[in-house]
Motif scaffolding. Structure first.
Motif, PDB file in Angstrom:
ATOM      1  N   LEU A   1      37.211  36.131  40.691  1.00  0.00           N
ATOM      2  CA  LEU A   1      37.607  34.702  40.490  1.00  0.00           C
ATOM      3  C   LEU A   1      39.015  34.881  39.833  1.00  0.00           C
ATOM      4  N   TYR A   2      39.199  35.835  39.170  1.00  0.00           N
ATOM      5  CA  TYR A   2      40.474  35.978  38.333  1.00  0.00           C
ATOM      6  C   TYR A   2      41.476  36.234  39.481  1.00  0.00           C
ATOM      7  N   ASP A   3      41.156  37.391  40.209  1.00  0.00           N
ATOM      8  CA  ASP A   3      42.164  37.649  41.511  1.00  0.00           C
ATOM      9  C   ASP A   3      42.278  36.101  42.267  1.00  0.00           C
ATOM     10  N   TYR A   4      41.405  35.723  42.629  1.00  0.00           N
ATOM     11  CA  TYR A   4      41.469  34.359  43.394  1.00  0.00           C
ATOM     12  C   TYR A   4      42.340  33.483  42.871  1.00  0.00           C
ATOM     13  N   ALA A   5      42.079  33.048  41.568  1.00  0.00           N
ATOM     14  CA  ALA A   5      42.925  31.937  40.821  1.00  0.00           C
ATOM     15  C   ALA A   5      44.285  32.727  40.881  1.00  0.00           C
TER      16      ALA A   5
ATOM     17  N   LEU B   1      34.287  26.097  34.910  1.00  0.00           N
ATOM     18  CA  LEU B   1      34.266  27.470  35.121  1.00  0.00           C
ATOM     19  C   LEU B   1      33.630  28.212  34.148  1.00  0.00           C
ATOM     20  N   GLY B   2      33.249  27.621  33.058  1.00  0.00           N
ATOM     21  CA  GLY B   2      32.957  28.137  31.867  1.00  0.00           C
ATOM     22  C   GLY B   2      34.305  28.697  31.115  1.00  0.00           C
ATOM     23  N   ARG B   3      34.210  29.905  30.449  1.00  0.00           N
ATOM     24  CA  ARG B   3      35.283  30.559  29.786  1.00  0.00           C
ATOM     25  C   ARG B   3      35.059  31.959  29.399  1.00  0.00           C
ATOM     26  N   ASN B   4      36.344  32.673  29.791  1.00  0.00           N
ATOM     27  CA  ASN B   4      36.453  34.066  29.381  1.00  0.00           C
ATOM     28  C   ASN B   4      37.880  34.439  29.202  1.00  0.00           C
ATOM     29  N   PRO B   5      37.928  35.719  28.624  1.00  0.00           N
ATOM     30  CA  PRO B   5      39.304  35.901  28.322  1.00  0.00           C
ATOM     31  C   PRO B   5      40.505  36.092  29.523  1.00  0.00           C
ATOM     32  N   GLY B   6      40.045  36.287  30.498  1.00  0.00           N
ATOM     33  CA  GLY B   6      41.046  36.319  31.945  1.00  0.00           C
ATOM     34  C   GLY B   6      41.567  34.970  31.967  1.00  0.00           C
TER      35      GLY B   6
END
Length: 223
Positions: free
Chosen positions: A12-16, A42-47
């Motif tokens: 998801l990080y790479d896609y975004a 999407l929730g939440r994460n450090p990325g």
């Protein structure tokens, strides 16, 4: 969560990151490009913090945030976001009038109170650190109009509506389907007006978003 030319195995990080770079490149100067979120629920994460900070440096003009209603089960502001899109800012602080009952006590005031001019959402937004955008305001279900079924063809064939139609037929109520559609539509209009007017009455509520009837008519919804 893929598109033509995208790597289906990308994170998801790479896609975004890829999609946002394309958005900035092709639409960054377009007059209708006024804000950007990473996605929806999407929730939440450090990325996500990293991406928002990166895009803020890349182009400081449009307000940015991690996403819409990302932490709906435990709402909280994401530090660094320029605005906050949410259905509620706390467990008992709604920014709209109706919820899935498991997501908000009692399902919201529209479930339990008649329409009035007495309700607004000022308590939910008064202490917010950034402008608050109400998420999916005024969305209510309507019984489907089975006359639309022939309009869906090919991969869009409305098999779900066919299932609902058979259920009514099995219950010997298919002849009432049009009445159900009209009655539920009238009720939805009353509820929608109440939610929109409550939002419009709210001081300091930046704006609210509403999905359109095109988003999921095959899911029995009209807005």
């Amino acid at each position: 969560m893929t598109c033509r030319g995208a790597d289906p195995n990308a994170s998801l990080y790479d896609y975004a990151l890829r999609e946002a770079e394309l958005i900035f490149r092709h639409f960054g100067n377009h007059p209708s490009f006024v804000m950007l979120t990473l996605g929806n629920e999407l929730g939440r994460n450090p990325g996500m913090y990293e991406l928002v900070a990166r895009f803020q440096k890349r182009d400081p003009r449009p307000p940015l945030c991690q996403g819409a209603n990302n932490m709906h089960w435990q709402p909280s502001y994401a530090e660094g976001d320029d605005f906050w899109v949410t259905g509620k800012t706390g467990k008992n602080l709604p920014v709209r009038g109706a919820f899935f009952p498991g997501d908000f006590p009692g399902g919201g005031h529209i479930y339990s109170q008649p329409p009035s001019t007495l309700v607004d959402y000022r308590d939910a937004v008064k202490d917010a650190p950034v402008p608050v955008i109400g998420h999916e305001t005024a969305e209510f279900q309507v019984t489907p109009d089975f006359r639309e079924i022939p309009k869906y063809t090919g991969v869009l064939k409305a098999r779900n509506l066919e299932i609902f139609q058979r259920r009514l037929q099995d219950a010997n109520m298919l002849d009432l389907s049009h009445d159900f559609m009209r009655a539920s539509g009238a009720l939805a209009a009353i509820c929608q007006r109440e939610d929109l007017e409550a939002a419009l009455r709210t001081p300091a509520l930046a704006v609210f978003n509403c999905s359109t009837c095109r988003i999921s008519p095959g899911k029995e919804r009209r807005w």
